[in-house]
Design an enzyme around this catalytic site. Structure first.
Site, PDB file in Angstrom:
ATOM      1  N   PHE A 127       0.820  -1.212   0.000  1.00  0.00           N
ATOM      2  CA  PHE A 127       0.000   0.000   0.000  1.00  0.00           C
ATOM      3  C   PHE A 127       0.852   1.260   0.000  1.00  0.00           C
ATOM      4  CE2 PHE A 127      -2.669  -3.230   1.963  1.00  0.00           C
ATOM      5  CZ  PHE A 127      -3.855  -3.050   1.279  1.00  0.00           C
ATOM      6  N   HIS A 128       0.260   2.344  -0.509  1.00  0.00           N
ATOM      7  CA  HIS A 128       0.810   3.683  -0.328  1.00  0.00           C
ATOM      8  C   HIS A 128       0.795   3.962   1.172  1.00  0.00           C
ATOM      9  CE1 HIS A 128       0.917   8.099  -0.512  1.00  0.00           C
ATOM     10  NE2 HIS A 128       1.415   7.954  -1.732  1.00  0.00           N
ATOM     11  N   TYR A 129       1.575   4.913   1.624  1.00  0.00           N
ATOM     12  CA  TYR A 129       1.610   5.188   3.066  1.00  0.00           C
ATOM     13  C   TYR A 129       0.347   5.880   3.572  1.00  0.00           C
ATOM     14  CZ  TYR A 129       2.932  10.010   1.903  1.00  0.00           C
ATOM     15  OH  TYR A 129       2.949  11.281   1.402  1.00  0.00           O
ATOM     16  N   ARG A 130      -0.459   6.430   2.684  1.00  0.00           N
ATOM     17  CA  ARG A 130      -1.682   7.110   3.118  1.00  0.00           C
ATOM     18  C   ARG A 130      -2.802   6.109   3.397  1.00  0.00           C
ATOM     19  NH1 ARG A 130      -0.542  11.450  -1.193  1.00  0.00           N
ATOM     20  NH2 ARG A 130       0.499  13.032   0.065  1.00  0.00           N
ATOM     21  N   HIS A 131      -3.761   6.574   4.188  1.00  0.00           N
ATOM     22  CA  HIS A 131      -4.947   5.777   4.518  1.00  0.00           C
ATOM     23  C   HIS A 131      -6.178   6.493   3.986  1.00  0.00           C
ATOM     24  CE1 HIS A 131      -2.990   4.013   8.424  1.00  0.00           C
ATOM     25  NE2 HIS A 131      -2.233   3.865   7.379  1.00  0.00           N
TER      26      HIS A 131
END
Length: 182
Positions: A127-131
């Protein structure tokens, strides 16, 4: 099959409890949507085997909920390890979204991410580090426009795939009634 960096990966885990230092993953499911929340594909829904000893240590809420929804029996019957479930999930995701492109999407997703980091680190790294956390909008709506909370009701089956479908519907609801993008 539209492989696209704009696609969103939705994930939900069911666990034996909330503390990743003591508890384990018992179910994982994923869904991929396009950027407009249209479901493109549902990933494998996997019950992860855990020992009877660990299952018997679950708190009363987990025992009751996961017995009533049939998950405990599925976990006991499963031969899948966390690693095998992680690899099957990654095989699915690689067909739809490049590594590092999608934020991790769901409800109270930071909790799931804690378990992924501990028990499925390769998946956590995908995943990308964002949520993209739908519960953030729920919290804001409760404070800024509480009347709209009455318009969306969850089934709360506490089965991973059902929970993801509800999260996607809930975000679409907030987009229409709270964010008003039109």
């Amino acid at each position: 099959m539209p492989f696209d960096k704009q696609n969103l990966i939705w994930i939900d885990l069911e666990m034996t409890g909330l503390d990743p230092e003591k508890e384990r993953i018992i179910e994982i499911a994923t869904i991929v949507t396009d950027k407009n929340l249209n479901i493109l594909a549902e990933g494998p829904v996997l019950a992860v085997h855990q020992s009877d000893e660990l299952l018997n240590k679950m708190n009363d809420w987990c025992q009751k909920t996961h017995s009533e929804n049939g998950l405990i029996e599925r976990v006991k019957a499963s031969k899948l390890t966390e690693r095998a479930a992680e690899l099957q999930t990654l095989d699915f995701l690689k067909k739809w979204v490049p590594k590092g492109a999608s934020p991790i999407c769901g409800n109270s997703i930071a909790q799931d991410k804690r378990f992924l980091v501990k028990y499925m680190p390769d998946l956590a790294d995908y995943f990308h580090y964002r949520h993209l956390d739908v519960s953030t909008l729920k919290e804001l709506a409760a404070r800024w426009k509480p009347e709209i909370l009455e318009g969306f009701k969850k089934e709360n089956t506490h089965l991973a795939l059902d929970d993801i479908r509800e999260s996607i519907k809930e975000l679409a609801y907030y987009r229409e009634h709270f964010m008003k993008l039109d």
